[in-house]
Write an enzyme that holds these catalytic residues in place. Structure first.
Site, mmCIF file in Angstrom:
data_model
loop_
_atom_site.group_PDB
_atom_site.id
_atom_site.type_symbol
_atom_site.label_atom_id
_atom_site.label_comp_id
_atom_site.label_asym_id
_atom_site.label_seq_id
_atom_site.Cartn_x
_atom_site.Cartn_y
_atom_site.Cartn_z
ATOM 1 N N SER A 136 0.830 -1.205 0.000
ATOM 2 C CA SER A 136 0.000 0.000 0.000
ATOM 3 C C SER A 136 0.864 1.254 0.000
ATOM 4 O O SER A 136 1.906 1.297 0.639
ATOM 5 C CB SER A 136 -0.920 0.024 1.219
ATOM 6 O OG SER A 136 -1.709 1.208 1.216
ATOM 7 N N LYS A 191 -4.374 -6.889 3.356
ATOM 8 C CA LYS A 191 -4.356 -5.789 2.376
ATOM 9 C C LYS A 191 -5.757 -5.542 1.823
ATOM 10 O O LYS A 191 -6.162 -4.391 1.598
ATOM 11 C CB LYS A 191 -3.391 -6.119 1.240
ATOM 12 C CG LYS A 191 -3.384 -5.091 0.098
ATOM 13 C CD LYS A 191 -3.114 -3.672 0.588
ATOM 14 C CE LYS A 191 -2.766 -2.701 -0.531
ATOM 15 N NZ LYS A 191 -3.690 -2.612 -1.642
ATOM 16 N N HIS A 194 -7.583 -3.593 4.356
ATOM 17 C CA HIS A 194 -7.036 -2.224 4.294
ATOM 18 C C HIS A 194 -7.784 -1.425 3.227
ATOM 19 O O HIS A 194 -8.223 -0.296 3.461
ATOM 20 C CB HIS A 194 -5.543 -2.284 3.977
ATOM 21 C CG HIS A 194 -4.934 -0.984 3.538
ATOM 22 N ND1 HIS A 194 -5.156 -0.437 2.283
ATOM 23 C CD2 HIS A 194 -4.107 -0.118 4.176
ATOM 24 C CE1 HIS A 194 -4.503 0.704 2.172
ATOM 25 N NE2 HIS A 194 -3.855 0.920 3.299
ATOM 26 N N ASN A 195 -7.937 -2.025 2.048
ATOM 27 C CA ASN A 195 -8.613 -1.328 0.964
ATOM 28 C C ASN A 195 -10.091 -1.105 1.256
ATOM 29 O O ASN A 195 -10.667 -0.090 0.853
ATOM 30 C CB ASN A 195 -8.449 -2.100 -0.345
ATOM 31 C CG ASN A 195 -7.041 -1.984 -0.904
ATOM 32 O OD1 ASN A 195 -6.103 -1.655 -0.182
ATOM 33 N ND2 ASN A 195 -6.878 -2.250 -2.173
ATOM 34 N N GLU A 198 -10.262 1.806 3.430
ATOM 35 C CA GLU A 198 -9.976 2.955 2.561
ATOM 36 C C GLU A 198 -11.241 3.417 1.836
ATOM 37 O O GLU A 198 -11.535 4.616 1.774
ATOM 38 C CB GLU A 198 -8.901 2.546 1.559
ATOM 39 C CG GLU A 198 -8.496 3.577 0.542
ATOM 40 C CD GLU A 198 -7.504 2.991 -0.459
ATOM 41 O OE1 GLU A 198 -7.751 3.114 -1.674
ATOM 42 O OE2 GLU A 198 -6.483 2.419 -0.024
#
Length: 478
Positions: A136, A191, A194-195, A198
C-alpha cells in the site's frame, strides 16, 4: 549495470509499481535484476526503464526470462508486479520449470487471498516458496517506502525480511511498516481489508464534503480550510490531508477543479471483495459495503439524472451558518471513521480465527501508520489499544475509542438526522451509526424474524428461558 555479481532480488513486471519498487530496492543497497514481458506494445519497456529512471544504477535488465532467473543469487527471490488473477498464474507457470528448488516468488499485486492460499500450497509441492504480499502507498509509496503486508510460506520469511524491512516506510516511531501477517493468504487478506477501510473512509469524507457544499453552501476555499483544520488531532491522516489539497486545486479557468470532475467513482475490486468475504465470514461490514454500493450507484449516471429531473432535490435548501452544525459534522466524521476502522479489524480477527492465521492486530495497526493510504492518528490509537488491552472483541469497545464514541455520538446522530431530513444521502455515516446502535442494543427485534422463519420453514428457534443450543418448533397455524 555497476556490478557483475549476481543480483540479490529480481522484479518481474515494470509497470509504475514494479519500476518504483525496483528503484527503492536499489537505493537501499540491493543489486536488482528486472524483466518485463515483450509482447506487442511492451517490447521496449525494459530498455526504456534502463535508459531513463534506472540509468547508471545497480539494476540489470533482461529480454529472456531464463537469463533473468539465471542472474539471481541463490535461492532466487522474485517479486512479481503483474495484474492480479490469470496473469499471476501464467507467470508462475513460466517461472516454475526454470527456478531452483527453494526459490521464492513474492506476489506484490492485489491478488485475492484465496488464490494466494492455493498458490502457496501448489508451489510448496513443487519445492518453491510463495509469498502473497499486500503493498500500500501507491506509486509514491513504492518508490519512497510502502506499507508491506507479507504472508504465505513461513519458511520464506527470514530470506525476504532483510529486503522488505529496508524498503518499507517508517511509522512515527521509526519502525518499519512491514510485519509477517501469517501463513497462507493472510497477507493479501489484510491488504484487502485495508482497501475496504480505505473505501469507507473516502466515502465518509465525500459525504462531509457533500454536506458542506449543498447544505452549508461553503466555498471550496472554505471547505479546504476546514479539512486543513480537521487534519490535526484524531482526524489527522493522509486522506484528510489530500482532501484539503483537492479542495484548493483550480482548473485552467481558475475555477475549482473538483467541480469539473464527473461524479462517477471507479474501483478495482478489492473493496467489493472485502464486502463479499465479510458476508462469507458472517461479519457485518456496513460502512465499507455502503461505500462500495455508493460507487455502484455513481455509475448509473443516466438513471440518476432522470431521477433528479423527476423528483428534484428540493430538500437541499441551504442552512444558516452555525458553528454548532459544523462541529457536529466533525463529530460524525470522527465517529463514523472509528466504526469503519473497528469493522475492518473485527473482520481480520474473525477471518484469522476461522483460518487459523496468527495475525497480530497491534502489528497491523503499527504498519498502517506509515506509507499506506489509510495512515492516520487513529491508527496509533488502535495499536495502543490492542497492546494495552489483552482481548478486544471490537476495537470501538476499547477504552479510548469507547470514550470517543460517547463524546461524539450526539453530533453523529444529529448530523445523520439533519442530512436525512434534508434529503442528502449519507450512506456510510448512517450505516456506521446503525451498526453501532445495533451492537449496543440489548434486545433486537430479530426474535420476530426467527419466528417467521420457523413459521414458514420450520427452521426452529432458541428460547431465552432455556440453554443455548436447545431448539424448539411451533405449529403456528393450528
Amino acid at each position: 549495470m555497476l556490478s557483475k555479481k549476481k543480483s540479490q532480488i529480481g522484479v518481474y513486471g515494470l509497470g509504475v509499481m514494479g519500476r518504483n519498487l525496483a528503484l527503492n530496492l536499489e537505493k537501499n543497497g540491493f543489486k536488482v535484476s528486472v524483466y518485463n514481458r515483450t509482447t506487442e506494445g511492451e517490447e521496449h519497456v525494459t530498455i526504456d526503464f534502463l535508459q531513463n529512471e534506472a540509468w547508471n544504477k545497480n539494476i540489470t535488465g533482461f529480454e529472456a526470462i531464463a537469463d533473468f532467473t539465471g542472474s539471481l543469487a541463490d535461492p532466487g527471490i522474485i517479486l512479481l508486479m503483474v495484474p492480479a488473477g490469470k496473469a499471476v498464474d501464467e507467470v508462475i507457470g513460466k517461472l516454475q520449470p526454470i527456478l531452483n528448488e527453494g526459490a521464492i516468488i513474492i506476489d506484490g499485486g492485489n491478488s485475492n487471498f484465496e488464490d494466494t492460499e492455493r498458490r502457496v500450497s501448489e508451489l510448496a509441492n513443487e519445492g518453491l516458496r510463495f509469498i502473497g504480499m499486500g503493498v500500500s502507498g501507491g506509486e509514491e509509496g513504492a518508490l519512497n517506502g510502502p506499507s508491506l503486508m507479507p504472508g504465505g510460506n513461513p519458511d520464506a520469511w527470514n530470506d525476504v525480511k532483510p529486503f522488505l524491512m529496508k524498503i518499507a516506510a517508517k511509522n512515527p516511531a521509526g519502525e518499519p511498516c512491514c510485519e509477517w501477517m501469517g501463513e497462507g493468504g493472510a497477507g493479501h487478506f489484510v491488504k484487502m481489508v485495508h482497501n475496504g477501510i480505505e473505501y469507507a473512509d473516502m466515502q465518509i469524507l465525500a459525504e462531509s464534503y457533500h454536506f458542506m457544499r449543498d447544505l452549508l453552501g461553503y466555498s471550496y476555499d472554505k471547505m479546504a480550510a476546514l479539512f486543513e483544520e480537521w487534519n490535526h488531532g484524531i482526524l489527522n491522516g493522509y486522506l484528510t490531508e489530500i482532501t484539503a489539497e483537492i479542495m484548493h486545486a483550480k482548473d485552467s479557468d481558475n475555477k475549482p477543479l473538483l467541480e469539473k470532475i464527473l461524479d462517477v467513482a471507479g474501483q478495482k475490486g478489492t473493496g467489493k471483495w472485502t464486502s463479499i468475504h465479510a458476508l462469507e465470514f458472517s461479519v457485518p461490514l456496513p460502512a465499507t459495503t455502503s461505500a462500495v454500493i455508493s460507487r455502484f450507484i455513481s455509475g448509473y449516471v443516466s438513471i440518476r439524472r432522470d431521477t433528479h429531473e423527476r423528483f428534484g432535490t428540493s430538500g437541499f435548501d441551504k442552512l444558516p451558518h452555525s458553528d454548532t452544525v459544523v462541529e457536529k459534522l466533525k463529530q460524525a466524521v470522527k465517529a463514523s471513521r472509528i466504526m469503519s476502522l473497528s469493522e475492518g479489524f473485527f473482520l481480520i480477527r474473525q477471518a484469522a480465527l476461522q483460518n487459523g492465521w496468527k495475525i497480530n492486530l497491534s502489528a497491523v495497526a503499527k504498519i498502517w501508520q506509515g506509507g499506506c493510504i489509510i495512515r492516520s492518528e487513529l491508527m496509533k490509537e488502535a495499536e495502543s489499544s490492542f497492546l494495552k488491552e489483552d482481548r478486544i472483541d471490537h476495537l470501538f469497545t476499547s477504552a479510548f475509542f469507547a470514550r470517543q464514541l460517547k463524546n461524539n455520538s450526539e453530533g453523529w446522530r444529529d448530523t445523520v438526522s439533519l442530512a436525512v431530513l434534508k434529503g442528502l444521502p449519507v450512506p456510510a455515516m448512517s450505516a456506521a451509526l446503525a451498526h453501532f446502535d445495533s451492537l449496543r442494543c440489548g434486545k433486537l427485534p430479530l426474535n420476530l424474524v426467527q419466528a417467521q422463519r420457523d413459521y414458514f420453514g420450520a427452521h426452529t428457534y432458541e428460547r431465552v428461558d432455556k440453554d443455548r443450543g436447545e431448539f424448539f418448533h411451533t405449529e403456528w397455524n393450528k
